[in-house]
Design a protein around this motif. Sequence first.
Motif, short mmCIF file in Angstrom:
data_model
loop_
_atom_site.label_atom_id
_atom_site.label_comp_id
_atom_site.label_asym_id
_atom_site.label_seq_id
_atom_site.Cartn_x
_atom_site.Cartn_y
_atom_site.Cartn_z
N TRP A 73 -2.72 2.19 -5.31
CA TRP A 73 -3.18 2.10 -3.92
C TRP A 73 -4.55 1.42 -3.86
O TRP A 73 -4.82 0.57 -3.01
CB TRP A 73 -3.27 3.48 -3.28
N LEU A 85 -7.31 2.47 2.89
CA LEU A 85 -7.47 3.87 2.48
C LEU A 85 -8.69 4.45 3.18
O LEU A 85 -9.79 3.89 3.10
CB LEU A 85 -7.62 3.96 0.96
N ILE A 147 -3.69 6.99 4.32
CA ILE A 147 -3.27 5.61 4.06
C ILE A 147 -2.88 4.96 5.39
O ILE A 147 -2.14 5.56 6.18
CB ILE A 147 -2.06 5.58 3.12
#
Length: 383
Positions: A73, A85, A147
């Motif tokens: 991520w 994020l 997210i």
Amino acid sequence: MNRSYDVIVIGLGIMGAAALWRVASKCTRSLGIDASGPSHCHGSSHGASRIFRRAYWEGEKYLQLLNHADLLWKELEQVTQRHLLFRTGGVFIGDKSSRIVSGSIETAKKGKIEHEVWIASDARKHLPAFNIQDEMAVVYEPGAYAISASEARLAMLNDAVLNGAFTEFGNNVVKLEKHGTGVRVTTKSGCIYFAGSVIVTTGPWITTNLMPELTRFLEPRRVPIYWFKPKAGCETPFSQEQFPIFLYERQDGGLLYGVPSIVSNEPDVKIGFHNRQQSPSLPGWENVPVQHRYITEIPPIIESIFPKLEGIPTQAKNCFYTMSHDESFLIGHSKALESTYFASACSGHGFKFAPAIGDALANMAIGQQASFSLSAFSVDRFN
């Protein structure tokens, strides 16, 4: 367009997007196919936000996947130079002996994950938005985050294309057949493609034509999600700076989850039941409204936990959970068709794992070993 590829990924929700992103970084010829458009909202991957946490009450078997997903991520955010994020931290709230509290602590200790345990009086100081009872405890994970879900999925697809992948939308695959050492792929429009290997990640549609061998292990369900507005003058406690992602286990076992607003097109607090209000349902391409009985039972629950939120939701939408018998994942190799790999039945908690699962599928599809064991997620566990 070329008709022959190293790998074809079928279904470009978050799992398929992640698989195509990772495949494109490992081989030169890849294709992703999806039955609908690039931003449709009929499956399990749409919406503005999802939760990432590693102090996973569900058990330490997920830790290797979580650790790898966390790295990927952050890599996605870095390579695409997008703000994906949101470092809100996370809190997991319940009675002191509840599974959410005890399980989160156990996994955090085993995984050496930074965390704190707050008694109720301390939790009230940190979390002014919540009504926390004296018998409750809170596990705080500072490394948890939200997210930007739709943006992250599109970022994966964009980066895959930049790395040479092709995509085709609006043309669903209707048949997979053995072809030499690979797979012949036929679409509804009559297009035929050939692949060295195929990855199938079509969510609740996975058993339709493509993977009937999984039918007895899966059950698609519609699950509602709600959005709530703070009462006038109470906006600050629900800002992303003060309101962490959360899981909240009620005394009746009901498990709520929530995310602060992180993007302008979803301005309210997102809250839903993880393990309640589920209706078995066949997947489709229509927007089915949330059942009225579900909408009417949610306000008193919200008012009891969040007295500073308006109890009536500003909106309610359905999404799909594709459930397995044990609420864990199915990831592996087709027993019916060589060179075909799949991921499904993420049971409502799979989005956060997508980069790691996509990377594992990509490795398998090009003949390499995944960097961690997937045996806990094999279909064979049901035999």
